[in-house]
Design an enzyme around this catalytic site. Sequence first.
Site, PDB file in Angstrom:
ATOM      1  CG  PHE A 127     -23.502  38.670-113.427  1.00 30.67           C
ATOM      2  CD1 PHE A 127     -24.877  38.846-113.320  1.00 30.67           C
ATOM      3  CD2 PHE A 127     -22.716  39.782-113.705  1.00 30.67           C
ATOM      4  CE1 PHE A 127     -25.457  40.102-113.477  1.00 30.67           C
ATOM      5  CE2 PHE A 127     -23.278  41.042-113.865  1.00 30.67           C
ATOM      6  CZ  PHE A 127     -24.657  41.204-113.748  1.00 30.67           C
ATOM      7  CG  ASP A 214     -17.868  37.912-118.821  1.00 28.51           C
ATOM      8  OD1 ASP A 214     -17.064  38.813-118.519  1.00 28.51           O
ATOM      9  OD2 ASP A 214     -19.086  37.973-118.550  1.00 28.51           O
ATOM     10  CE  LYS A 243     -17.868  44.520-112.665  1.00 28.46           C
ATOM     11  NZ  LYS A 243     -18.503  43.320-113.183  1.00 28.46           N
TER      12      LYS A 243
HETATM   13  C1  LIG Z   1     -19.767  43.134-113.997  1.00 30.98           C
HETATM   14  C2  LIG Z   1     -19.823  42.005-114.946  1.00 30.98           C
HETATM   15  C3  LIG Z   1     -20.603  42.060-116.115  1.00 30.98           C
HETATM   16  C4  LIG Z   1     -21.532  43.208-116.431  1.00 30.98           C
HETATM   17  O1  LIG Z   1     -20.881  44.411-116.587  1.00 30.98           O
HETATM   18  P1  LIG Z   1     -21.739  45.785-116.579  1.00 30.98           P
HETATM   19  O2  LIG Z   1     -20.717  46.837-116.845  1.00 30.98           O
HETATM   20  O3  LIG Z   1     -22.383  45.893-115.223  1.00 30.98           O
HETATM   21  O4  LIG Z   1     -22.760  45.683-117.634  1.00 30.98           O
HETATM   22  C5  LIG Z   1     -20.540  40.980-116.984  1.00 30.98           C
HETATM   23  N1  LIG Z   1     -19.761  39.922-116.728  1.00 30.98           N
HETATM   24  C6  LIG Z   1     -19.001  39.833-115.608  1.00 30.98           C
HETATM   25  C7  LIG Z   1     -18.145  38.640-115.393  1.00 30.98           C
HETATM   26  C8  LIG Z   1     -19.023  40.862-114.673  1.00 30.98           C
HETATM   27  O5  LIG Z   1     -18.296  40.757-113.558  1.00 30.98           O
END
Ligand SMILES: *Cc1c(COP(=O)(O)O)cnc(C)c1O
Length: 391
Positions: A127, A214, A243
């Site tokens: 994701f 990521d 986050k």
């Molecule tokens: C939450 C998340 C995202 C997206 O972040 P947003 O602030 O919701 O756009 C991308 N990559 C990972 C691994 C995430 O946990």
Amino acid sequence: MTHVMPTYSRLPVTFVRGEGAYLWDAQGRKYLDALAGVAVCALGHANPDIAKAIADQAGKLIHTSNWYQIELQERLGEQLCRVAGMDTVFFGNSGAEANEAAIKLARLYGNNKKLRNPTIIVTEGSFHGRTLATLSASGNRRIQAGFEPLVGGFNRVPYNDVAAVRQVAEHNPEVVAVLVEPVLGEGGIVIPSPGYLAQLRALCSERGWLLMLDEIQTGLCRTGRWFAYQHENAQPDVMTVAKALGNGVPIGACLARGEAAHLFQLGKHGSTYGGNPLACRAALAVLERLEAGRFEERAARLGKHILAGLTARLDGVKGVKQVRGKGLMLGIELDRPCKEVMLKALERGLLVNVTADKTVRLLPPLIISDPEAGQIVEVVSDTVRDFLGVS
Ligand SMILES: *Cc1c(COP(=O)(O)O)cnc(C)c1O
């Protein structure tokens, strides 16, 4: 009737106040928060140090735009690069935006090499966000469906499979980068085999590809190190963070190192809010607190404790497939869809989440005390056993 577009299924509760690891609803009922706004409020709700920094900055200067020098952005860039071992940073307002920046960096890297179809290898189950490029990069059909045509230039392989990455290289000479999560978060707390990141690092170096991690969910002490790549010394070329960075104030960052650090030149990217004084002040306070409190050690220790407790209570129970975790990123995979567990836990005064249909996910704030960690273990185990119908 609500005027808000119904993109979320929401639990029947409204929180009006928070303190540390607790939230209170409109009726005055108290809840222990084992989700922390999905790994965002790592330093707890209404953290006094962060609240003070935000209030002070709001009373001075919130926003000026990137047409001017922003001292707080310079300072945050320096601190973040120092703890992350990176050279440069671009600030946006969310995780998805941080990944958009990473994807653009990979495209520039390829285009500078005169490749016609620069390709980024991504994984199943991943994701990376909900913008068009990041949902295209994500390995989840459900978030892509209906938004075709998707953004091209991604080549998907199974997660935790280095051989599959190598195989893509045999057929595709235009690979420029590999984008992966060190642990799948939304994908169900999937922890790869030891050596996965280190082998990807070696392969990327050998081929001249960018290793792009990521760390939006795993970063900032969550997994028991400052960044999850540090468990394997797999220093990325590009890394995204968001986050926990603002403890709730929206901010995201795309960090780069080496050749990738100098790809974004004048006019190549931008954001109106990105790196504004308010968000940077909040993030500076977050980094300062995380360092002073040695929260990576705390997350490692408490994570072990919770994992051992959950394993003792749930391992071998019929319906529980696996209990797993890295630091304070934990999952209990069941053999059936279990969205209901969220509501059942809520009724017991505990906030958890279910992801990938069958995995109960815990992302407690890093500030939880030992007794609070114990309480999470007990209530989660009881709730899961109750859901499964075992006593
Ligand atoms: C939450 C998340 C995202 C997206 O972040 P947003 O602030 O919701 O756009 C991308 N990559 C990972 C691994 C995430 O946990």
